[in-house]
Enzyme design. Structure first.
Site, PDB file in Angstrom:
ATOM      1  N   HIS A  78     -31.859 -18.703  85.181  1.00  0.00           N
ATOM      2  CA  HIS A  78     -30.547 -17.990  84.730  1.00  0.00           C
ATOM      3  C   HIS A  78     -30.350 -18.092  83.250  1.00  0.00           C
ATOM      4  O   HIS A  78     -30.912 -18.833  82.855  1.00  0.00           O
ATOM      5  CB  HIS A  78     -29.314 -18.746  85.566  1.00  0.00           C
ATOM      6  CG  HIS A  78     -29.100 -20.316  85.581  1.00  0.00           C
ATOM      7  ND1 HIS A  78     -29.543 -21.090  86.711  1.00  0.00           N
ATOM      8  CD2 HIS A  78     -29.036 -21.226  84.685  1.00  0.00           C
ATOM      9  CE1 HIS A  78     -29.598 -22.100  86.453  1.00  0.00           C
ATOM     10  NE2 HIS A  78     -28.989 -22.328  85.281  1.00  0.00           N
TER      11      HIS A  78
ATOM     12  N   ARG B 255     -20.818 -18.139  77.554  1.00  0.00           N
ATOM     13  CA  ARG B 255     -19.194 -18.804  77.534  1.00  0.00           C
ATOM     14  C   ARG B 255     -18.576 -17.290  77.492  1.00  0.00           C
ATOM     15  O   ARG B 255     -18.951 -16.199  76.742  1.00  0.00           O
ATOM     16  CB  ARG B 255     -18.988 -19.599  76.529  1.00  0.00           C
ATOM     17  CG  ARG B 255     -19.718 -20.860  76.543  1.00  0.00           C
ATOM     18  CD  ARG B 255     -19.479 -21.610  75.564  1.00  0.00           C
ATOM     19  NE  ARG B 255     -20.347 -23.126  75.585  1.00  0.00           N
ATOM     20  CZ  ARG B 255     -21.496 -23.288  74.791  1.00  0.00           C
ATOM     21  NH1 ARG B 255     -21.963 -22.052  74.439  1.00  0.00           N
ATOM     22  NH2 ARG B 255     -22.251 -24.226  75.225  1.00  0.00           N
TER      23      ARG B 255
ATOM     24  N   GLU C 279     -25.143 -17.083  84.495  1.00  0.00           N
ATOM     25  CA  GLU C 279     -24.129 -18.138  84.681  1.00  0.00           C
ATOM     26  C   GLU C 279     -22.923 -17.930  83.697  1.00  0.00           C
ATOM     27  O   GLU C 279     -23.129 -18.351  82.553  1.00  0.00           O
ATOM     28  CB  GLU C 279     -24.709 -19.529  84.656  1.00  0.00           C
ATOM     29  CG  GLU C 279     -23.742 -20.645  84.755  1.00  0.00           C
ATOM     30  CD  GLU C 279     -24.582 -21.894  84.470  1.00  0.00           C
ATOM     31  OE1 GLU C 279     -23.770 -23.072  84.067  1.00  0.00           O
ATOM     32  OE2 GLU C 279     -25.581 -22.167  84.521  1.00  0.00           O
TER      33      GLU C 279
ATOM     34  N   ASN D 255     -14.105 -22.198  79.532  1.00  0.00           N
ATOM     35  CA  ASN D 255     -13.430 -23.300  78.852  1.00  0.00           C
ATOM     36  C   ASN D 255     -11.950 -23.183  79.107  1.00  0.00           C
ATOM     37  O   ASN D 255     -11.485 -22.489  78.244  1.00  0.00           O
ATOM     38  CB  ASN D 255     -14.135 -24.070  77.765  1.00  0.00           C
ATOM     39  CG  ASN D 255     -15.605 -24.183  77.883  1.00  0.00           C
ATOM     40  OD1 ASN D 255     -16.068 -25.361  78.484  1.00  0.00           O
ATOM     41  ND2 ASN D 255     -16.479 -23.573  77.325  1.00  0.00           N
TER      42      ASN D 255
ATOM     43  N   GLU E 158     -28.124  -3.427  77.636  1.00  0.00           N
ATOM     44  CA  GLU E 158     -28.865  -2.199  77.440  1.00  0.00           C
ATOM     45  C   GLU E 158     -29.270  -1.868  78.696  1.00  0.00           C
ATOM     46  O   GLU E 158     -29.665  -2.527  79.776  1.00  0.00           O
ATOM     47  CB  GLU E 158     -30.263  -2.504  76.887  1.00  0.00           C
ATOM     48  CG  GLU E 158     -31.037  -0.981  76.837  1.00  0.00           C
ATOM     49  CD  GLU E 158     -32.423  -1.637  76.111  1.00  0.00           C
ATOM     50  OE1 GLU E 158     -33.125  -0.566  75.532  1.00  0.00           O
ATOM     51  OE2 GLU E 158     -32.722  -2.655  75.826  1.00  0.00           O
TER      52      GLU E 158
END
Length: 362
Positions: A103, A107, A154, A158, A220
């Protein structure tokens, strides 16, 4: 040059990551677990991650392997077996190791907004989601198939952080689609941003388009179908392409699939992977003429790669000049073995034990 925004101590790393702060401040590190029912453990980075010195061996001193494979040590004596191996055999073993991209971690500022965009506009599935309130972050995994057989995304949110600096070093993600024009129409209808209309790639015939997600990450779209791996590329910019190719071939066991120079636009690209480009996710490295350094920002985190032996993996990385940022071994509390490193440009990768990874998914 865009200024790098320092990571605040409240920003936590995500699943399978150990995020390091460039400042002298202390920060907590969240250890990943693929099963939300398992206990998550936190420990202090300053005491948990030892400082590692590089071997400093030049590539010219590394003898080529003799073609013999190195048997894998068992779980009980893997460290001893790795220590006894010669540098030549360790590098030869890398070529035989069972590796794949697991993966890519980055963030986002609004997790629900991003999930909605990826599922509705890009056709991904939300594979799982978990919230860790004690560490003040939430993870979401999205992709086009199960994690035990597909490369997935993933996402990390936060608590209280709604914006990140993507920087100038990160390039884009690649997604293979059946019809680029139709995909772009859908994205526009959903309010997505198209930065490059569908059309043949410059100097070629493949139809592509570029879009941006709500956080500004570029994707893309490539007209390539059918394919077993729609999430097909991660593009990163590097300051010395030949140096990077040498590092990724020797330390990571990646194969140089193709290399293309475009003097008209003053850049060169290299595609590296663990299998053919039309069937596997690949790492696309871009060198822009005369540019040796980039700003990485604080948005993109790392790649995760599966391996049969994190100890030998770390040895190989050291032998070719990579920097180990997390010594190989099991994570406290969940016993998944990992090691983490930086490439010559500072791009981070986490290697995860293959058997442990599958156990985490159970």
């Amino acid at each position: 040059m865009v200024r790098i925004i320092p990571m605040a101590s409240s920003i936590r790393p995500s699943l399978s990551s150990l995020k390091f702060s460039g400042s002298s401040s202390r920060c907590a590190v969240s250890l990943y677990s693929f099963n939300s029912s398992r206990r998550l453990v936190s420990f202090n980075l300053a005491s948990a991650v030892p400082q590692t010195q590089l071997f400093g061996l030049k590539a010219s001193r590394l003898l080529r392997g003799n073609g013999c494979s190195v048997p894998m040590a068992g779980a009980g004596n893997v460290a001893q077996g790795s220590t006894a191996a010669t540098p030549e055999n360790v590098l030869e073993w890398v070529k035989q190791d069972k590796r794949r991209f697991l993966h890519v971690v980055y963030r986002v500022g609004d997790l629900d907004r991003t999930i909605k965009f990826y599922t509705e506009c890009l056709g991904m599935k939300l594979l799982r989601k978990r919230d860790i309130p004690e560490e003040r972050y939430t993870n979401a995994f999205l992709g086009y198939g199960p994690e035990d057989s597909h490369f997935v995304i993933e996402l990390t949110y936060n608590y209280g952080v709604d914006k990140y600096d993507i920087g100038t070093a990160f390039g884009h993600f690649g997604i293979a689609v059946e019809d680029v024009a139709k995909a772009v129409e859908l994205i526009k209808a959903k309010g997505g941003k198209v930065t490059r209309e569908p059309g043949p790639v410059k100097g070629g015939s493949t139809v592509i388009a570029f879009i941006e997600d709500p956080d500004g990450y570029k994707f893309e779209l490539l007209e390539r179908w059918p394919t077993p791996e729609p999430l097909c590329q991660v593009m990163l910019r590097v300051g010395d392409l030949d140096r990077s190719i040498n590092f990724y071939e020797k330390a990571f066991g990646l194969e140089l699939l193709r290399k293309r120079d475009n003097p008209e636009y003053k850049y060169t690209i290299a595609m590296l992977g663990y299998g053919p480009e039309d069937k596997n996710a690949v790492l696309e490295l871009t060198y822009n003429y005369g540019v040796t350094e980039y700003d990485k920002g604080n948005a993109y985190a790392q790649l995760a790669i599966g391996t049969d032996d994190v100890y030998k993996t770390a040895e190989a990385i050291k032998l070719v000049g990579g920097k180990i940022t997390r010594e190989p071994g099991p994570l406290p509390g969940i016993n998944t073995k990992i090691t983490a490193c930086l490439d010559p440009d500072g791009w981070k990768t986490v290697f995860v034990d293959n058997v442990d990874f599958l156990k985490e998914l159970e």
